[in-house]
Design an enzyme around this catalytic site. Sequence first.
Site, PDB file in Angstrom:
ATOM      1  N   GLY A  48       1.401   4.622   5.703  1.00  0.00           N
ATOM      2  CA  GLY A  48      -0.059   4.564   5.645  1.00  0.00           C
ATOM      3  C   GLY A  48      -0.799   5.866   5.862  1.00  0.00           C
ATOM      4  N   GLU A 103      -2.450   9.350  12.642  1.00  0.00           N
ATOM      5  CA  GLU A 103      -2.293   7.925  12.298  1.00  0.00           C
ATOM      6  C   GLU A 103      -3.345   7.479  11.286  1.00  0.00           C
ATOM      7  OE1 GLU A 103      -0.719   5.442  12.053  1.00  0.00           O
ATOM      8  OE2 GLU A 103       0.456   4.885  13.776  1.00  0.00           O
ATOM      9  N   ASP A 107      -4.382  -0.750  15.214  1.00  0.00           N
ATOM     10  CA  ASP A 107      -4.757  -2.161  15.159  1.00  0.00           C
ATOM     11  C   ASP A 107      -4.362  -2.778  16.508  1.00  0.00           C
ATOM     12  OD1 ASP A 107      -5.611  -4.497  13.817  1.00  0.00           O
ATOM     13  OD2 ASP A 107      -3.606  -4.956  13.154  1.00  0.00           O
ATOM     14  N   LYS A 135      -9.447  -0.064  15.202  1.00  0.00           N
ATOM     15  CA  LYS A 135      -9.940  -1.454  15.268  1.00  0.00           C
ATOM     16  C   LYS A 135      -9.769  -1.921  16.708  1.00  0.00           C
ATOM     17  CE  LYS A 135      -7.996  -3.443  11.247  1.00  0.00           C
ATOM     18  NZ  LYS A 135      -7.283  -4.598  10.643  1.00  0.00           N
TER      19      LYS A 135
HETATM   20  P1  IMP Z   1      -0.477  -1.872  14.895  1.00  0.00           P
HETATM   21  O1  IMP Z   1      -0.834  -3.332  14.938  1.00  0.00           O
HETATM   22  O2  IMP Z   1      -1.503  -1.026  15.625  1.00  0.00           O
HETATM   23  O3  IMP Z   1       0.939  -1.634  15.361  1.00  0.00           O
HETATM   24  O4  IMP Z   1      -0.589  -1.446  13.375  1.00  0.00           O
HETATM   25  C1  IMP Z   1       0.532  -1.128  12.618  1.00  0.00           C
HETATM   26  C2  IMP Z   1       0.229  -0.880  11.173  1.00  0.00           C
HETATM   27  O5  IMP Z   1      -0.366  -2.046  10.573  1.00  0.00           O
HETATM   28  C3  IMP Z   1      -0.742   0.227  10.831  1.00  0.00           C
HETATM   29  O6  IMP Z   1      -0.194   1.516  10.947  1.00  0.00           O
HETATM   30  C4  IMP Z   1      -1.049  -0.132   9.392  1.00  0.00           C
HETATM   31  O7  IMP Z   1      -0.028   0.346   8.543  1.00  0.00           O
HETATM   32  C5  IMP Z   1      -1.054  -1.648   9.423  1.00  0.00           C
HETATM   33  N1  IMP Z   1      -2.445  -2.164   9.447  1.00  0.00           N
HETATM   34  C6  IMP Z   1      -3.173  -2.579  10.501  1.00  0.00           C
HETATM   35  N2  IMP Z   1      -4.413  -2.960  10.135  1.00  0.00           N
HETATM   36  C7  IMP Z   1      -4.474  -2.777   8.792  1.00  0.00           C
HETATM   37  C8  IMP Z   1      -5.513  -2.972   7.803  1.00  0.00           C
HETATM   38  O8  IMP Z   1      -6.671  -3.388   8.078  1.00  0.00           O
HETATM   39  N3  IMP Z   1      -5.186  -2.662   6.528  1.00  0.00           N
HETATM   40  C9  IMP Z   1      -3.950  -2.176   6.158  1.00  0.00           C
HETATM   41  N4  IMP Z   1      -2.962  -1.971   7.043  1.00  0.00           N
HETATM   42  C10 IMP Z   1      -3.221  -2.265   8.353  1.00  0.00           C
HETATM   43 MG    MG Z   2       0.528   3.567  10.572  1.00  0.00          MG
END
Ligand code: IMP
Ligand code: MG
Length: 181
Positions: A48, A103, A107, A135
């Site tokens: 990403g 990053e 999320d 977020k």
């Molecule tokens: P985490 O939940 O913070 O571990 O997020 C892990 C990964 O989920 C991020 O690095 C993104 O690749 C993906 N992700 C989280 N939210 C979104 C979104 O709104 N759109 C697309 N990918 C997302």
């Molecule tokens: Mg990522």
Amino acid sequence: MDIADINKKIKRVLISEDEIKQKIKETGKQISDEYRGKPLLLISVLKGAFVFMSDFCRALDIPCEIAFMCAQSYYGGTSSSGTVKITMDVEQDISKYNIIIVEDIIDTGRTLNDVINLLKKRNPLSVKVITLLDKPSRRSIELQADISLFTIPDLFVIGYGLDCGEYYRNLPYIAEYSECD
Ligand code: IMP
Ligand code: MG
């Protein structure tokens, strides 16, 4: 989904290409001033963040090295942190560098938390986290980026590296994804 319908899922532009460019320029200047004369390694977790990394590193006017990692996290039931499996690792001996993790989005924060813990065990000179998007309403683990370029509400977003089913990474802006037809 039919390939002809892919773009119908782009609901609205949330952050324009110009807004992203402007913020990256400001952050690049700030980081250049802060790290001037210091050994700097930028690390992104694929996939990403590849677009953000590409623009962010070019907003720096100081020398830096670039590295990428691939990480998969596994979480059991109620635990807030899992074990992270690194499928592609940084080549550099990071004990010689100040690290900035670049990053795409924070999320729940779980993957990033695991990556930070893993990198810290290798004794880098310092660790900072810069995220394009944050977020905070979705966080399941206490974790804050040092710099967030944009804070967004709890929406699923696409573009500028972020995907849905591997599509939309090439959009030059951040858009809200439309779940319905
Ligand atoms: P985490 O939940 O913070 O571990 O997020 C892990 C990964 O989920 C991020 O690095 C993104 O690749 C993906 N992700 C989280 N939210 C979104 C979104 O709104 N759109 C697309 N990918 C997302
Ligand atoms: Mg990522």
